[in-house]
Design an enzyme around this catalytic site. Structure first.
Site, PDB file in Angstrom:
ATOM      1  N   HIS A  43       0.861  -1.183   0.000  1.00 16.54           N
ATOM      2  CA  HIS A  43       0.000   0.000   0.000  1.00 16.54           C
ATOM      3  C   HIS A  43       0.898   1.235   0.000  1.00 16.54           C
ATOM      4  CE1 HIS A  43      -3.864   2.056   1.685  1.00 16.54           C
ATOM      5  NE2 HIS A  43      -3.157   2.898   0.949  1.00 16.54           N
ATOM      6  N   GLU A  73      -2.558  -1.680  -3.173  1.00 15.43           N
ATOM      7  CA  GLU A  73      -3.644  -0.918  -2.573  1.00 15.43           C
ATOM      8  C   GLU A  73      -3.320   0.574  -2.659  1.00 15.43           C
ATOM      9  OE1 GLU A  73      -3.873  -2.224   1.458  1.00 15.43           O
ATOM     10  OE2 GLU A  73      -4.759  -4.160   0.940  1.00 15.43           O
ATOM     11  N   HIS A 201      -7.727  -6.379   7.406  1.00 17.78           N
ATOM     12  CA  HIS A 201      -7.464  -5.362   8.419  1.00 17.78           C
ATOM     13  C   HIS A 201      -7.689  -5.934   9.820  1.00 17.78           C
ATOM     14  CE1 HIS A 201      -6.719  -1.442  10.165  1.00 17.78           C
ATOM     15  NE2 HIS A 201      -6.367  -1.047   8.960  1.00 17.78           N
ATOM     16  N   ASP A 202      -6.594  -5.999  10.569  1.00 15.02           N
ATOM     17  CA  ASP A 202      -6.589  -6.491  11.956  1.00 15.02           C
ATOM     18  C   ASP A 202      -6.936  -7.978  12.068  1.00 15.02           C
ATOM     19  OD1 ASP A 202      -5.801  -4.021  12.924  1.00 15.02           O
ATOM     20  OD2 ASP A 202      -7.852  -3.358  13.314  1.00 15.02           O
TER      21      ASP A 202
END
Length: 255
Positions: A43, A73, A201-202
């Site tokens: 990203h 990303e 994410h996470d």
């Protein structure tokens, strides 16, 4: 089976904190692929806080040599500046297998929300078309509670990536059942519109298997922060193997 794409941004954060090329982002990515990861995610941000343009070029070549997916990303609306040519020019030069569009601002610590299609749809449409003309699969970062998830297909996207931060927080609090029901519904709505479903994410070794066992047909997870953090204790190859084990465990739970 769900594919694992390792986000190597945090390797670049550590390198940039000292300068030089140690740790080597490409070597770390190669280690992940050797351990069985299915792809590499980056990203690049305009402020170059971690992954930089030169990393994108080098990792594009690495993934091409190994025949695995390269996923870039980024925010397609962020203008170019010194050292950052812009997301679409980076994609034009490297032709990644997948581009995941994310609505993050310059000052944002990390991606923490999906697109608002009511606001962003008409700006996204031509950019998606341009990326697909380059041969890239396009995924849009979305919130699970977005009632317009199917709009991503209308805009020309191939997939959505469900922002899983809220699920990870619910899991940490000890009761993720309601959150999982929301994500499962989001996945089904996306799939009904003809979209593939990614997630990220996470996500961690602790919460991944349950998520994949209850959210149907997730094609890919991209994981960086937790994976690199856990690798500090257990080593990179062992940690990637652990995530692949969690994906396999999810398949057994689902069966």
């Amino acid at each position: 089976m769900t594919a694992l794409s390792v986000n190597v941004n945090k390797i670049a954060v550590l390198r940039n904190s000292r300068g030089g090329n140690d740790p080597d982002v490409v070597r770390a990515a190669m280690t992940c692929l050797r351990a069985g990861a299915h792809g590499i995610t980056v990203h690049p941000r305009p402020d170059q806080r971690h992954i930089r343009a030169q990393d994108v070029y080098a990792l594009s070549e690495l993934t091409r040599q190994h025949g695995v997916e390269f996923n870039i990303e980024g925010n397609p609306f962020a203008p170019p500046r010194d050292g950052y040519p812009g997301l679409l020019p980076l994609c034009e030069q490297t032709r990644p297998a997948q581009v995941t569009l994310v609505p993050d601002s310059d000052g944002q610590l990390t991606s923490d929300h999906g697109f608002d299609f009511g606001r962003d749809a008409e700006r996204l449409r031509p950019l998606i078309a341009e990326l697909k003309a380059m041969g890239c699969r396009v995924s849009l970062f979305v919130d699970a509670d977005n009632p317009q998830i199917g709009q991503a297909a209308v805009l020309g996207a191939d997939r959505v990536e469900l922002y899983t931060g809220p699920y990870a927080e619910a899991f940490l609090q000890g009761d993720a059942s309601q959150s999982l029901a929301l994500f499962a519904d989001a996945a089904r709505r996306a799939q009904a519109a003809g979209l593939g479903v990614n997630a990220g994410h996470d996500l961690s070794q602790a919460n991944l298997a349950r998520f994949l066992s209850e959210v149907p047909a997730v094609l890919e997870v991209s994981i960086g922060h937790a994976l690199i953090s856990e690798a500090l204790y257990d080593g990179l190859e062992a940690t990637v193997a652990g995530y692949l084990g969690a994906i396999a465990q999810a398949g057994m739970l689902d069966a």
